[in-house]
Design a protein around this motif. Structure first.
Motif, PDB file in Angstrom:
ATOM      1  N   ILE A  62      10.406  12.412  -0.090  1.00 23.35           N
ATOM      2  CA  ILE A  62      10.306  11.102   0.682  1.00 23.35           C
ATOM      3  C   ILE A  62      11.791  10.591   0.710  1.00 23.35           C
ATOM      4  N   GLN A  63      12.444  10.575  -0.727  1.00 23.61           N
ATOM      5  CA  GLN A  63      13.864  10.029  -0.613  1.00 23.61           C
ATOM      6  C   GLN A  63      14.876  10.701   0.576  1.00 23.61           C
ATOM      7  N   LEU A  64      14.811  11.980   0.473  1.00 21.74           N
ATOM      8  CA  LEU A  64      15.317  12.751   1.507  1.00 21.74           C
ATOM      9  C   LEU A  64      15.195  12.265   2.807  1.00 21.74           C
ATOM     10  N   LEU A  65      13.975  12.060   3.237  1.00 16.31           N
ATOM     11  CA  LEU A  65      13.237  12.041   4.665  1.00 16.31           C
ATOM     12  C   LEU A  65      13.885  10.448   4.902  1.00 16.31           C
ATOM     13  N   LEU A  66      13.787   9.574   3.986  1.00  2.00           N
ATOM     14  CA  LEU A  66      14.040   8.118   4.231  1.00  2.00           C
ATOM     15  C   LEU A  66      15.747   8.223   4.619  1.00  2.00           C
ATOM     16  N   GLN A  67      16.570   9.055   3.678  1.00  2.00           N
ATOM     17  CA  GLN A  67      18.000   8.964   4.063  1.00  2.00           C
ATOM     18  C   GLN A  67      18.297   9.410   5.434  1.00  2.00           C
ATOM     19  N   GLN A  68      17.548  10.876   5.568  1.00  4.68           N
ATOM     20  CA  GLN A  68      17.809  11.132   6.915  1.00  4.68           C
ATOM     21  C   GLN A  68      17.520  10.049   8.123  1.00  4.68           C
ATOM     22  N   TYR A  69      16.315   9.510   8.219  1.00  2.00           N
ATOM     23  CA  TYR A  69      15.957   8.412   9.183  1.00  2.00           C
ATOM     24  C   TYR A  69      16.965   7.389   9.209  1.00  2.00           C
ATOM     25  N   LEU A  70      17.466   6.962   7.899  1.00  2.01           N
ATOM     26  CA  LEU A  70      18.301   5.617   7.833  1.00  2.01           C
ATOM     27  C   LEU A  70      19.616   6.347   8.584  1.00  2.01           C
ATOM     28  N   ARG A  71      20.226   7.400   8.359  1.00  2.00           N
ATOM     29  CA  ARG A  71      21.491   8.002   8.991  1.00  2.00           C
ATOM     30  C   ARG A  71      21.323   8.073  10.504  1.00  2.00           C
ATOM     31  N   GLU A  72      20.063   8.557  11.024  1.00  2.00           N
ATOM     32  CA  GLU A  72      19.769   8.664  12.297  1.00  2.00           C
ATOM     33  C   GLU A  72      19.819   7.489  13.040  1.00  2.00           C
ATOM     34  N   GLU A  73      19.252   6.352  12.287  1.00  2.00           N
ATOM     35  CA  GLU A  73      19.020   5.006  12.859  1.00  2.00           C
ATOM     36  C   GLU A  73      20.275   4.275  12.961  1.00  2.00           C
TER      37      GLU A  73
ATOM     38  N   ASP B 102       0.710  -1.304  -0.184  1.00  2.00           N
ATOM     39  CA  ASP B 102      -0.045  -0.015   0.114  1.00  2.00           C
ATOM     40  C   ASP B 102       0.820   1.338  -0.024  1.00  2.00           C
ATOM     41  N   VAL B 103       2.037   1.309   0.803  1.00  2.00           N
ATOM     42  CA  VAL B 103       2.818   2.342   0.800  1.00  2.00           C
ATOM     43  C   VAL B 103       3.545   2.626  -0.421  1.00  2.00           C
ATOM     44  N   VAL B 104       4.016   1.555  -1.047  1.00  2.00           N
ATOM     45  CA  VAL B 104       4.706   1.514  -2.286  1.00  2.00           C
ATOM     46  C   VAL B 104       3.794   2.092  -3.420  1.00  2.00           C
ATOM     47  N   GLU B 105       2.459   1.737  -3.443  1.00  5.28           N
ATOM     48  CA  GLU B 105       1.524   2.340  -4.427  1.00  5.28           C
ATOM     49  C   GLU B 105       1.283   3.556  -4.024  1.00  5.28           C
ATOM     50  N   ALA B 106       1.194   4.008  -2.904  1.00  3.22           N
ATOM     51  CA  ALA B 106       0.706   5.560  -2.421  1.00  3.22           C
ATOM     52  C   ALA B 106       2.336   6.429  -2.963  1.00  3.22           C
ATOM     53  N   VAL B 107       3.277   5.862  -2.689  1.00  4.61           N
ATOM     54  CA  VAL B 107       4.338   6.470  -3.169  1.00  4.61           C
ATOM     55  C   VAL B 107       4.466   6.715  -4.721  1.00  4.61           C
ATOM     56  N   LYS B 108       4.100   5.529  -5.309  1.00  6.88           N
ATOM     57  CA  LYS B 108       4.356   5.723  -6.873  1.00  6.88           C
ATOM     58  C   LYS B 108       3.275   7.063  -7.371  1.00  6.88           C
ATOM     59  N   SER B 109       2.151   7.130  -6.830  1.00  2.49           N
ATOM     60  CA  SER B 109       1.245   8.203  -7.115  1.00  2.49           C
ATOM     61  C   SER B 109       1.694   9.598  -6.670  1.00  2.49           C
ATOM     62  N   LEU B 110       2.605   9.895  -6.185  1.00  2.00           N
ATOM     63  CA  LEU B 110       3.244  11.291  -5.769  1.00  2.00           C
ATOM     64  C   LEU B 110       3.784  11.774  -6.899  1.00  2.00           C
ATOM     65  N   SER B 111       3.991  13.188  -6.854  1.00  2.00           N
ATOM     66  CA  SER B 111       4.396  13.877  -7.572  1.00  2.00           C
ATOM     67  C   SER B 111       6.066  13.687  -7.532  1.00  2.00           C
ATOM     68  N   THR B 112       6.813  14.243  -8.507  1.00  2.00           N
ATOM     69  CA  THR B 112       8.326  13.927  -8.567  1.00  2.00           C
ATOM     70  C   THR B 112       8.797  14.683  -7.430  1.00  2.00           C
ATOM     71  N   ASP B 113       8.370  16.093  -7.041  1.00  2.00           N
ATOM     72  CA  ASP B 113       8.911  16.586  -6.139  1.00  2.00           C
ATOM     73  C   ASP B 113       8.502  15.902  -4.585  1.00  2.00           C
ATOM     74  N   GLU B 114       7.555  15.314  -4.555  1.00  2.00           N
ATOM     75  CA  GLU B 114       7.101  14.619  -3.277  1.00  2.00           C
ATOM     76  C   GLU B 114       7.917  13.447  -3.102  1.00  2.00           C
ATOM     77  N   LYS B 115       8.059  12.751  -4.297  1.00  2.00           N
ATOM     78  CA  LYS B 115       8.947  11.349  -4.194  1.00  2.00           C
ATOM     79  C   LYS B 115      10.621  11.756  -3.784  1.00  2.00           C
ATOM     80  N   ILE B 116      11.085  13.148  -4.017  1.00  2.23           N
ATOM     81  CA  ILE B 116      12.247  13.601  -3.937  1.00  2.23           C
ATOM     82  C   ILE B 116      12.269  13.711  -2.310  1.00  2.23           C
TER      83      ILE B 116
END
Length: 68
Positions: A21-32, A5-19
């Motif tokens: 999300i990507q930046l947020l995930l990188q930040q979360y991974l760094r923090e972890e 469901d999350v993957v499908e929701a991300v696919k429907s986002l705009s390019t800017d929103e996907k970017i």
């Protein structure tokens, strides 16, 4: 919500929103990863304090310690 469901929701986002999300995930991974490194550091400190941390410059002894 499932992973697919999350993957499908991300696919429907705009390019800017996907970017974003990507930046947020990188930040979360760094923090972890930082937290994981910190916890390993704390565990090593505890081992040092209780005398169970061992050091050696002898390669054979190091191999033996790793296998323990």
């Amino acid at each position: 919500m499932t992973f697919s469901d999350v993957v499908e929701a991300v696919k429907s986002l705009s390019t800017d929103e996907k970017i974003e999300i990507q930046l947020l995930l990188q930040q979360y991974l760094r923090e972890e990863r930082r937290e994981e490194i910190y916890q390993n550091f704390r565990a090593a400190q505890a081992e040092l304090e209780n005398g169970s941390l061992k050091f050696s410059s002898n390669i054979d002894e190091l191999r033996k310690l790793i296998q323990e």
